[in-house]
Write a protein that holds these residues in place. Structure first.
Motif, PDB file in Angstrom:
ATOM      1  N   LYS A 132      -7.323   5.172  -7.155  1.00  0.00           N
ATOM      2  CA  LYS A 132      -6.252   5.976  -7.744  1.00  0.00           C
ATOM      3  C   LYS A 132      -6.260   5.890  -9.272  1.00  0.00           C
ATOM      4  O   LYS A 132      -6.999   5.106  -9.852  1.00  0.00           O
TER       5      LYS A 132
ATOM      6  N   ASN B 145      -4.184   2.041  -4.837  1.00  0.00           N
ATOM      7  CA  ASN B 145      -5.476   1.726  -4.239  1.00  0.00           C
ATOM      8  C   ASN B 145      -6.559   1.799  -5.337  1.00  0.00           C
ATOM      9  O   ASN B 145      -6.345   2.423  -6.378  1.00  0.00           O
TER      10      ASN B 145
ATOM     11  N   SER C 232      -1.155   9.513   4.495  1.00  0.00           N
ATOM     12  CA  SER C 232       0.065  10.301   4.325  1.00  0.00           C
ATOM     13  C   SER C 232       0.781  10.505   5.655  1.00  0.00           C
ATOM     14  O   SER C 232       2.004  10.584   5.698  1.00  0.00           O
TER      15      SER C 232
ATOM     16  N   ASP D  67       4.773  12.626  -1.007  1.00  0.00           N
ATOM     17  CA  ASP D  67       3.575  11.808  -1.077  1.00  0.00           C
ATOM     18  C   ASP D  67       2.915  12.064  -2.431  1.00  0.00           C
ATOM     19  O   ASP D  67       2.104  12.968  -2.590  1.00  0.00           O
TER      20      ASP D  67
ATOM     21  N   TRP E 113     -10.522  16.827   1.245  1.00  0.00           N
ATOM     22  CA  TRP E 113      -9.953  16.232   2.469  1.00  0.00           C
ATOM     23  C   TRP E 113     -10.120  17.185   3.657  1.00  0.00           C
ATOM     24  O   TRP E 113      -9.802  18.374   3.542  1.00  0.00           O
TER      25      TRP E 113
ATOM     26  N   THR F 228      -4.462  16.760   3.327  1.00  0.00           N
ATOM     27  CA  THR F 228      -4.061  15.479   2.760  1.00  0.00           C
ATOM     28  C   THR F 228      -4.948  14.387   3.306  1.00  0.00           C
ATOM     29  O   THR F 228      -5.875  14.637   4.093  1.00  0.00           O
ATOM     30  N   PHE F 229      -4.649  13.159   2.873  1.00  0.00           N
ATOM     31  CA  PHE F 229      -5.363  11.960   3.323  1.00  0.00           C
ATOM     32  C   PHE F 229      -4.579  11.349   4.485  1.00  0.00           C
ATOM     33  O   PHE F 229      -3.349  11.413   4.523  1.00  0.00           O
TER      34      PHE F 229
ATOM     35  N   GLY G  17      -2.231  -1.475  -3.320  1.00  0.00           N
ATOM     36  CA  GLY G  17      -0.788  -1.564  -3.539  1.00  0.00           C
ATOM     37  C   GLY G  17      -0.153  -0.203  -3.434  1.00  0.00           C
ATOM     38  O   GLY G  17      -0.845   0.814  -3.315  1.00  0.00           O
TER      39      GLY G  17
ATOM     40  N   SER H 279       0.629   5.169  -4.672  1.00  0.00           N
ATOM     41  CA  SER H 279      -0.443   4.272  -4.237  1.00  0.00           C
ATOM     42  C   SER H 279      -1.182   3.728  -5.451  1.00  0.00           C
ATOM     43  O   SER H 279      -1.410   4.443  -6.431  1.00  0.00           O
TER      44      SER H 279
ATOM     45  N   ALA I 234       1.065   9.873  -3.993  1.00  0.00           N
ATOM     46  CA  ALA I 234       0.061   8.801  -4.117  1.00  0.00           C
ATOM     47  C   ALA I 234      -1.037   9.137  -5.116  1.00  0.00           C
ATOM     48  O   ALA I 234      -1.583   8.251  -5.768  1.00  0.00           O
TER      49      ALA I 234
ATOM     50  N   SER J 227       0.846  -1.209   0.000  1.00  0.00           N
ATOM     51  CA  SER J 227       0.000   0.000   0.000  1.00  0.00           C
ATOM     52  C   SER J 227       0.873   1.249   0.000  1.00  0.00           C
ATOM     53  O   SER J 227       2.070   1.188   0.292  1.00  0.00           O
ATOM     54  N   GLY J 228       0.249   2.369  -0.308  1.00  0.00           N
ATOM     55  CA  GLY J 228       0.946   3.643  -0.203  1.00  0.00           C
ATOM     56  C   GLY J 228       1.293   3.962   1.246  1.00  0.00           C
ATOM     57  O   GLY J 228       2.350   4.528   1.536  1.00  0.00           O
ATOM     58  N   THR J 229       0.405   3.587   2.146  1.00  0.00           N
ATOM     59  CA  THR J 229       0.655   3.827   3.573  1.00  0.00           C
ATOM     60  C   THR J 229       1.897   3.053   4.025  1.00  0.00           C
ATOM     61  O   THR J 229       2.737   3.587   4.776  1.00  0.00           O
TER      62      THR J 229
HETATM   63  C1  LIG Z   1      -4.294   7.068  -1.253  1.00  0.00           C
HETATM   64  C2  LIG Z   1      -3.360   7.943  -0.522  1.00  0.00           C
HETATM   65  C3  LIG Z   1      -2.401   7.434   0.390  1.00  0.00           C
HETATM   66  C4  LIG Z   1      -2.381   6.022   0.876  1.00  0.00           C
HETATM   67  O1  LIG Z   1      -2.329   5.046  -0.046  1.00  0.00           O
HETATM   68  P1  LIG Z   1      -2.936   3.587   0.272  1.00  0.00           P
HETATM   69  O2  LIG Z   1      -2.416   2.791  -0.874  1.00  0.00           O
HETATM   70  O3  LIG Z   1      -4.426   3.715   0.275  1.00  0.00           O
HETATM   71  O4  LIG Z   1      -2.379   3.130   1.571  1.00  0.00           O
HETATM   72  C5  LIG Z   1      -1.508   8.316   0.960  1.00  0.00           C
HETATM   73  N1  LIG Z   1      -1.539   9.622   0.689  1.00  0.00           N
HETATM   74  C6  LIG Z   1      -2.444  10.154  -0.141  1.00  0.00           C
HETATM   75  C7  LIG Z   1      -2.399  11.615  -0.391  1.00  0.00           C
HETATM   76  C8  LIG Z   1      -3.403   9.348  -0.763  1.00  0.00           C
HETATM   77  O5  LIG Z   1      -4.331   9.891  -1.547  1.00  0.00           O
END
Ligand SMILES: *Cc1c(COP(=O)(O)O)cnc(C)c1O
Length: 385
Positions: free
Chosen positions: A197, A194, A94, A168, A329, A90-91, A204, A192, A170, A64-66
């Motif tokens: 995206k 997800n 991040s 970030d 957000w 942000t989400f 992923g 990311s 993502a 994942s991006g996280t």
């Molecule tokens: C989607 C997103 C993430 C996290 O990615 P995941 O793959 O969902 O864990 C982090 N930062 C931002 C800004 C995102 O939009």
């Protein structure tokens, strides 16, 4: 109108997955070679494709991006009690990894022109912290809604203090900054894949960098940090964060279509802009002159007075038409989980949260779908009554 049945027109989602049609063939190859594992030729090929797309030499495909952000921060030495400067707009993915590591986020507001971390405010924050004898371990700007942050100015602010930048990106795959990929000037970049995206592996992410040692270390930490040798030997604690080879195969089918996806996202934005621009009290997310936004989400601003309805009323009107829209957000410095965290500025992000609305931006949208969205918004306008 989109396909009608007894339940009326089909639901229009905010940003659903869009298959290229090539995914199953890549997955079939993964199955044929029996690499149903968190490593294999599809992971290697997907990592190479990410390097080509970003112009960076090394990529680790992750779950994942996280997870990518967690590894990136840890590899920059973030630990208990440290400070990390991050975008407030942000989400959560991040910044939650800052907490995973026991560190404290310090939030920085956006600027009006890009909606991304304000470089002037970052310079002030670094100076203020320096006077207090605090040196943050990293700065994490978000490339919001697919628009690159202004990395040259952010890096210039960080340079006197030697603080590394972890991008970030993502939401920004396929976006550019001064001729390169968004985020590529940072020490490392987080991606990311997800489901929502611009391209997806269902779930992923990746950590991408020109620093081979950093990416190798990320790969090792993502695989339980096993030392070389025939038996299982561990001298540090790692994670299970690798991307499945099957999902990397999905990613290979997706990334081939990235350029088309960016073009379509940008056409969706332009459609909304042209369809709504005449209405009083409607604004649009600006595009900075230094790069090309991938327009992951099309975002509008509504002035309740001038338009005659606020973002929440419009969101509910869209929902009544079976159309999904979302607020911008909610800034991290307003989140209960970060109560008491320090923030530099904050008013810009709060205003964008109060006035912003993310419109359906899926790349499979038809012109009829977009007109359904725009028409519903137009009906909310005071000029319509
Ligand atoms: C989607 C997103 C993430 C996290 O990615 P995941 O793959 O969902 O864990 C982090 N930062 C931002 C800004 C995102 O939009």
């Amino acid at each position: 109108m989109a396909s009608k049945d007894q339940k009326g027109p089909g639901r229009i989602f905010l940003s659903p997955p869009h298959l290229s049609g090539e995914e199953l063939e890549y997955v079939r190859r993964a199955f044929a070679s029996n690499y149903i594992a968190p490593l294999g030729p599809q992971v290697d090929a997907f990592e190479r494709a990410l390097c080509e797309t970003t112009g960076l030499a090394h990529a680790a495909a992750l779950s994942s991006g996280t997870a990518a952000m967690h590894l990136g921060l840890r590899l920059l030495g973030v630990g208990p009690g440290d400070l990390v400067l991050a975008s407030t707009l942000t989400f959560i993915g991040s910044v939650s990894p800052i907490r995973f590591l026991g560190a404290d986020p310090v939030f920085v507001d956006s600027d009006q022109e890009t909606w991304n971390m304000d470089p002037g405010l970052l310079a002030q924050a670094l100076k203020t912290l320096d006077r207090e004898g605090r040196r943050p371990k990293a700065v994490v700007p978000t490339d919001l809604y697919g628009q690159s942050a202004d990395y040259e100015r952010l890096l210039t602010a960080c340079r006197p203090y030697g603080v590394p930048v972890l991008a970030d990106s993502a939401e920004a795959l396929g976006a550019t900054y001064m001729g390169g990929h968004a985020g590529s000037r940072a020490r490392a970049m987080v991606l990311s894949f997800n489901g929502n995206k611009i391209i997806t592996t269902s779930g992923g992410g990746a950590l991408v960098s020109s620093d081979k040692a950093l990416v190798d270390e990320a790969r090792s930490l993502a695989q339980q940090a096993r030392d070389p040798g025939p038996h299982y030997e561990h001298s540090t604690i790692g994670y299970n964060y690798r991307l499945s080879n099957v999902l990397a195969a999905v990613g290979l089918g997706q990334i081939r279509a990235l350029d088309q996806r960016v073009d379509k996202k940008r056409r969706i934005f332009k459609y909304y802009q042209q369809a709504l621009a005449g209405l009083p009290g409607v604004g649009f997310m600006p595009e900075a002159g230094y790069g090309r936004c991938n327009r992951w989400l099309s975002v509008i601003l509504l002035d309740q007075q001038a338009f005659g309805a606020g973002p929440d009323q419009v969101r509910l009107a869209l929902e009544a038409e079976n159309i999904e829209a979302r607020p911008v957000w909610k800034p991290m410095h307003l989140q209960p989980v970060f109560r008491g965290c320090r923030v530099f500025g904050g008013a810009v992000a709060e205003d964008l949260f109060n006035r912003g609305l993310c419109l359906p931006s899926g790349t499979a949208l038809t012109e009829e779908d977009m007109e359904r969205v725009a028409g519903t918004i137009r009906e909310c306008s005071r000029t319509n009554v």
